[in-house]
Design an enzyme around this catalytic site. Structure first.
Site, mmCIF file in Angstrom:
data_model
loop_
_atom_site.group_PDB
_atom_site.id
_atom_site.type_symbol
_atom_site.label_atom_id
_atom_site.label_comp_id
_atom_site.label_asym_id
_atom_site.label_seq_id
_atom_site.Cartn_x
_atom_site.Cartn_y
_atom_site.Cartn_z
ATOM 1 N N HIS A 138 52.103 -48.974 53.753
ATOM 2 C CA HIS A 138 52.791 -47.895 53.048
ATOM 3 C C HIS A 138 53.614 -47.119 54.069
ATOM 4 O O HIS A 138 53.533 -47.387 55.270
ATOM 5 C CB HIS A 138 51.801 -46.994 52.307
ATOM 6 N N HIS A 186 53.663 -43.905 55.086
ATOM 7 C CA HIS A 186 53.242 -42.693 55.790
ATOM 8 C C HIS A 186 53.449 -42.916 57.293
ATOM 9 O O HIS A 186 53.322 -44.039 57.797
ATOM 10 C CB HIS A 186 51.775 -42.381 55.490
ATOM 11 N N ASP A 236 51.884 -42.290 60.085
ATOM 12 C CA ASP A 236 50.898 -42.852 61.021
ATOM 13 C C ASP A 236 50.815 -44.370 60.909
ATOM 14 O O ASP A 236 50.133 -45.020 61.702
ATOM 15 C CB ASP A 236 49.513 -42.205 60.844
ATOM 16 N N HIS A 237 51.520 -44.947 59.944
ATOM 17 C CA HIS A 237 51.531 -46.409 59.753
ATOM 18 C C HIS A 237 52.914 -47.012 59.991
ATOM 19 O O HIS A 237 53.087 -48.210 59.814
ATOM 20 C CB HIS A 237 51.068 -46.752 58.335
ATOM 21 N N HIS A 272 46.418 -45.217 46.778
ATOM 22 C CA HIS A 272 46.610 -44.127 47.728
ATOM 23 C C HIS A 272 47.619 -43.142 47.142
ATOM 24 O O HIS A 272 48.041 -43.291 45.994
ATOM 25 C CB HIS A 272 47.090 -44.717 49.069
ATOM 26 N N ASP A 312 44.275 -47.326 53.962
ATOM 27 C CA ASP A 312 44.635 -46.147 53.192
ATOM 28 C C ASP A 312 44.506 -46.376 51.690
ATOM 29 O O ASP A 312 45.494 -46.547 50.960
ATOM 30 C CB ASP A 312 46.040 -45.664 53.566
ATOM 31 N N HIS A 316 40.938 -46.583 61.536
ATOM 32 C CA HIS A 316 41.626 -45.483 60.857
ATOM 33 C C HIS A 316 40.667 -44.296 60.703
ATOM 34 O O HIS A 316 40.431 -43.785 59.616
ATOM 35 C CB HIS A 316 42.153 -45.956 59.487
HETATM 36 ZN ZN LIG Z 1 46.822 -43.354 57.347
#
Ligand SMILES: [Zn+2]
Length: 297
Positions: free
Chosen positions: A61, A63, A65-66, A133, A196, A254
């Protein structure tokens, strides 16, 4: 070689010990880079892995942090003069976000954008399923089909060689010789990447029967309210997933920055998955794929 190289293991906020996400699965000649967060390029240097190993980049996805590591990784591939095709897989609803990240990267002429919007196969042996998510998220699964290992002595005793071997594999018998007489089943290996998500059917589908299952484990069981509110999994839920799936090796990652020590999370997951090996990933860990099952499942 089939091996998972862990580049980063933190969720939302990195810590002194944990970089943002990043996972490189080396699978024969391919390299699947999952969820490159900030700093992934440098973590690859620490891991001693050349960017040229990457053939697929898979975002669960969009976001940060990914995905904020994407421009650095693409620019490095360009700087290294990588000539092979690199496929970038991502949820199609994140198209504008991904195009923005690719747009600030150094041009990489061999980069192919391959968005997906529903469950199914997206590349050879690679499939996705929707997770649950706060934005559209897909998990990934790599599946090697079951096959046969031919026994050379038995093949020659039966007088089968050359193109007849392929014919026997396709047709099941040839000149009175059965496939079973000259070969044994070889189990395909499988790997799933679940990141996530709250517990959901897509995660179960992806994890089913895997040799290695990488699962998010953002919270300890004591923080189940937070997991529910932010659509993440607790350690116990990751263990439940592995147990129902009969996953052989559960790799937890994670982690929320509140957990300096993950031993409690491993214990909570292991209690729910007594037949699986359960490990907490740390940055720069390497995990070999488990040995093949002895018979096809
Ligand atoms: Zn995350």
């Amino acid at each position: 070689m089939r091996e998972l190289v862990v580049l980063g293991t933190s969720s939302h906020l990195p810590t002194r010990a944990r970089n943002h996400n990043g996972y490189l699965l080396l699978w024969d000649g391919d390299g699947y880079l999952f969820d490159p967060g900030e700093g992934t390029q440098r973590q690859m240097t620490f891991a001693g892995i050349s960017a040229s190993k990457i053939t697929h980049i898979c975002l669960t996805h969009v976001h940060g942090d990914h995905s904020y590591g994407l421009p650095g990784v693409i620019s490095r591939l360009a700087a290294d003069g990588v000539e092979h095709t690199v496929q970038l897989h991502y949820p199609e609803s994140g198209e504008a976000f991904v195009r923005a990240l690719v747009g600030v990267s150094a041009p990489l002429s061999t980069l192919q954008l391959v968005p997906h919007g529903s469950a199914g196969q997206i590349a050879s042996h690679l499939s996705v399923a929707p997770l649950r998510h706060r934005v559209e998220t897909f998990g990934y699964r790599l599946t090697e089909p079951d096959d046969r290992t031919f026994l050379p002595a038995k093949l020659s005793a039966a007088g089968i060689s050359g193109s007849d071997v392929g014919k026997l594999r396709r047709e099941g018998s040839l000149n009175g010789v059965d496939l079973d007489d000259v070969s044994v089943p070889r189990s395909g290996q499988s790997f799933a990447f679940i990141m996530d998500t709250a517990p959901c059917p897509g995660a179960e589908d992806l994890a089913d029967g895997t040799d290695m299952l990488v699962s998010e484990c953002t919270f300890a069981d004591e923080e189940s309210d937070l997991a529910r509110d932010y659509l993440h999994m607790t350690a116990g839920q990751a263990g439940d997933l592995a147990h129902r799936a009969r996953a052989r090796h559960l790799v937890l990652t994670h982690f929320s920055s509140r957990y300096a020590d993950t031993a409690r999370l491993v214990a909570q997951a292991q209690a729910r998955a007594p037949h699986s090996r359960v490990t907490a990933a740390n940055d720069l860990d390497r995990f070999a794929m488990p040995r093949r099952r002895t018979t096809a499942v």
